[in-house]
Design a protein around this motif. Structure first.
Motif, mmCIF file in Angstrom:
data_model
loop_
_atom_site.group_PDB
_atom_site.id
_atom_site.type_symbol
_atom_site.label_atom_id
_atom_site.label_comp_id
_atom_site.label_asym_id
_atom_site.label_seq_id
_atom_site.Cartn_x
_atom_site.Cartn_y
_atom_site.Cartn_z
ATOM 1 N N UNK A 27 67.692 114.412 43.098
ATOM 2 C CA UNK A 27 66.488 113.236 43.047
ATOM 3 C C UNK A 27 67.611 111.976 42.440
ATOM 4 N N UNK A 28 67.789 112.345 41.462
ATOM 5 C CA UNK A 28 69.011 110.634 40.491
ATOM 6 C C UNK A 28 69.879 110.756 41.548
ATOM 7 N N UNK A 29 70.388 111.621 41.900
ATOM 8 C CA UNK A 29 71.798 110.802 43.116
ATOM 9 C C UNK A 29 70.952 110.027 44.212
ATOM 10 N N UNK A 30 70.202 110.581 44.808
ATOM 11 C CA UNK A 30 69.813 110.115 46.053
ATOM 12 C C UNK A 30 68.437 109.076 45.390
ATOM 13 N N UNK A 32 69.446 106.776 43.628
ATOM 14 C CA UNK A 32 70.948 106.006 43.089
ATOM 15 C C UNK A 32 71.653 105.626 44.204
ATOM 16 N N UNK A 33 71.481 106.296 45.230
ATOM 17 C CA UNK A 33 72.303 105.663 46.731
ATOM 18 C C UNK A 33 71.235 104.625 47.178
ATOM 19 N N UNK A 37 71.721 101.289 47.728
ATOM 20 C CA UNK A 37 71.025 100.783 49.859
ATOM 21 C C UNK A 37 70.383 98.737 49.755
ATOM 22 N N UNK A 38 69.820 99.282 49.064
ATOM 23 C CA UNK A 38 67.866 98.773 49.052
ATOM 24 C C UNK A 38 69.229 96.923 48.569
ATOM 25 N N UNK A 39 70.241 96.760 47.607
ATOM 26 C CA UNK A 39 70.486 96.251 46.829
ATOM 27 C C UNK A 39 71.466 96.081 47.615
#
Length: 106
Positions: A27-30, A32-33, A37-39
Protein backbone atom coordinates in the motif's frame (compact mmCIF):
# COMPACT_ATOMS: atom_id res chain seq x y z
CA UNK A 1 -1.61 -10.44 -10.72
CA UNK A 2 -3.79 -8.51 -8.34
CA UNK A 3 -2.81 -6.39 -5.35
CA UNK A 4 -3.73 -9.31 -3.03
CA UNK A 5 -1.51 -11.65 -5.08
CA UNK A 6 1.36 -9.19 -4.70
CA UNK A 7 0.85 -9.08 -0.92
CA UNK A 8 0.77 -12.89 -0.76
CA UNK A 9 3.95 -13.17 -2.84
CA UNK A 10 5.78 -10.63 -0.68
CA UNK A 11 4.71 -12.35 2.55
CA UNK A 12 5.75 -15.76 1.15
CA UNK A 13 9.19 -14.58 0.01
CA UNK A 14 10.05 -12.79 3.25
CA UNK A 15 9.19 -14.96 6.24
CA UNK A 16 10.02 -12.14 8.66
CA UNK A 17 7.12 -10.08 7.24
CA UNK A 18 3.66 -10.71 8.57
CA UNK A 19 0.77 -10.59 6.14
CA UNK A 20 -0.24 -7.22 7.62
CA UNK A 21 3.30 -5.83 7.16
CA UNK A 22 3.40 -7.02 3.54
CA UNK A 23 0.01 -5.42 2.91
CA UNK A 24 1.22 -2.16 4.46
CA UNK A 25 4.42 -2.22 2.35
CA UNK A 26 2.50 -2.73 -0.92
CA UNK A 27 0.00 0.00 0.00
CA UNK A 28 2.80 2.41 0.90
CA UNK A 29 4.66 1.84 -2.37
CA UNK A 30 1.55 2.17 -4.53
CA UNK A 31 0.43 5.30 -2.66
CA UNK A 32 3.87 6.88 -3.10
CA UNK A 33 3.80 6.10 -6.82
CA UNK A 34 0.29 7.54 -7.19
CA UNK A 35 1.25 10.70 -5.32
CA UNK A 36 4.34 11.19 -7.50
CA UNK A 37 2.29 10.84 -10.71
CA UNK A 38 -0.36 13.26 -9.39
CA UNK A 39 2.40 15.82 -8.81
CA UNK A 40 3.55 15.28 -12.42
CA UNK A 41 6.75 13.42 -11.59
CA UNK A 42 8.21 10.58 -13.64
CA UNK A 43 8.84 7.24 -11.93
CA UNK A 44 11.67 5.09 -13.23
CA UNK A 45 12.38 1.60 -11.92
CA UNK A 46 15.56 0.34 -13.60
CA UNK A 47 15.12 -3.03 -15.28
CA UNK A 48 11.33 -2.75 -15.03
CA UNK A 49 10.09 0.41 -16.71
CA UNK A 50 8.91 3.96 -16.25
CA UNK A 51 5.63 5.63 -15.44
CA UNK A 52 4.74 9.06 -16.75
CA UNK A 53 1.64 11.19 -17.12
CA UNK A 54 0.48 11.84 -20.68
CA UNK A 55 -1.83 14.66 -21.69
CA UNK A 56 -4.79 13.93 -23.94
CA UNK A 57 -5.97 17.15 -25.60
CA UNK A 58 -9.64 18.13 -25.66
CA UNK A 59 -11.57 16.83 -28.66
CA UNK A 60 -14.99 16.43 -30.18
CA UNK A 61 -16.54 12.98 -29.77
CA UNK A 62 -19.89 11.41 -30.58
CA UNK A 63 -22.55 10.05 -28.27
CA UNK A 64 -23.01 6.48 -29.60
CA UNK A 65 -26.73 6.41 -28.77
CA UNK A 66 -27.84 9.72 -30.22
CA UNK A 67 -24.99 10.46 -32.65
CA UNK A 68 -24.81 13.93 -31.11
CA UNK A 69 -21.43 15.72 -30.96
CA UNK A 70 -19.97 15.94 -27.47
CA UNK A 71 -17.06 18.03 -26.20
CA UNK A 72 -14.54 15.75 -24.43
CA UNK A 73 -12.32 17.69 -22.01
CA UNK A 74 -8.56 17.43 -21.67
CA UNK A 75 -7.32 14.48 -19.60
CA UNK A 76 -4.08 13.47 -17.98
CA UNK A 77 -3.57 9.71 -17.94
CA UNK A 78 -0.83 7.49 -16.49
CA UNK A 79 1.37 5.74 -19.04
CA UNK A 80 3.76 2.81 -18.51
CA UNK A 81 6.73 2.15 -20.76
CA UNK A 82 8.44 -1.19 -20.07
CA UNK A 83 12.21 -1.23 -19.75
CA UNK A 84 14.47 -3.21 -22.05
CA UNK A 85 15.16 -5.94 -19.45
CA UNK A 86 11.42 -6.48 -18.85
CA UNK A 87 10.62 -6.59 -22.57
CA UNK A 88 13.38 -9.12 -23.19
CA UNK A 89 12.40 -11.26 -20.18
CA UNK A 90 8.74 -11.36 -21.25
CA UNK A 91 9.69 -12.19 -24.83
CA UNK A 92 12.07 -14.98 -23.80
CA UNK A 93 9.69 -16.52 -21.27
CA UNK A 94 6.67 -16.45 -23.59
CA UNK A 95 8.78 -18.07 -26.33
CA UNK A 96 9.71 -20.85 -23.86
CA UNK A 97 6.07 -21.36 -22.87
CA UNK A 98 4.99 -21.49 -26.53
CA UNK A 99 7.67 -24.10 -27.26
CA UNK A 100 6.51 -26.20 -24.28
CA UNK A 101 2.90 -26.02 -25.47
CA UNK A 102 3.87 -27.13 -28.98
CA UNK A 103 5.79 -30.11 -27.56
CA UNK A 104 2.78 -31.15 -25.49
CA UNK A 105 0.50 -30.74 -28.50
CA UNK A 106 -1.82 -28.13 -26.94
Amino acid sequence: MTRSDLVEELAARFAQLTHRDAEYAVKTILDAMSDALVRGHRIEIRGFGSFTVNRRPPRIGRNPRSGESVQIPEKRVPHFKPGKALREAVDARTAELDAEQRLRGD
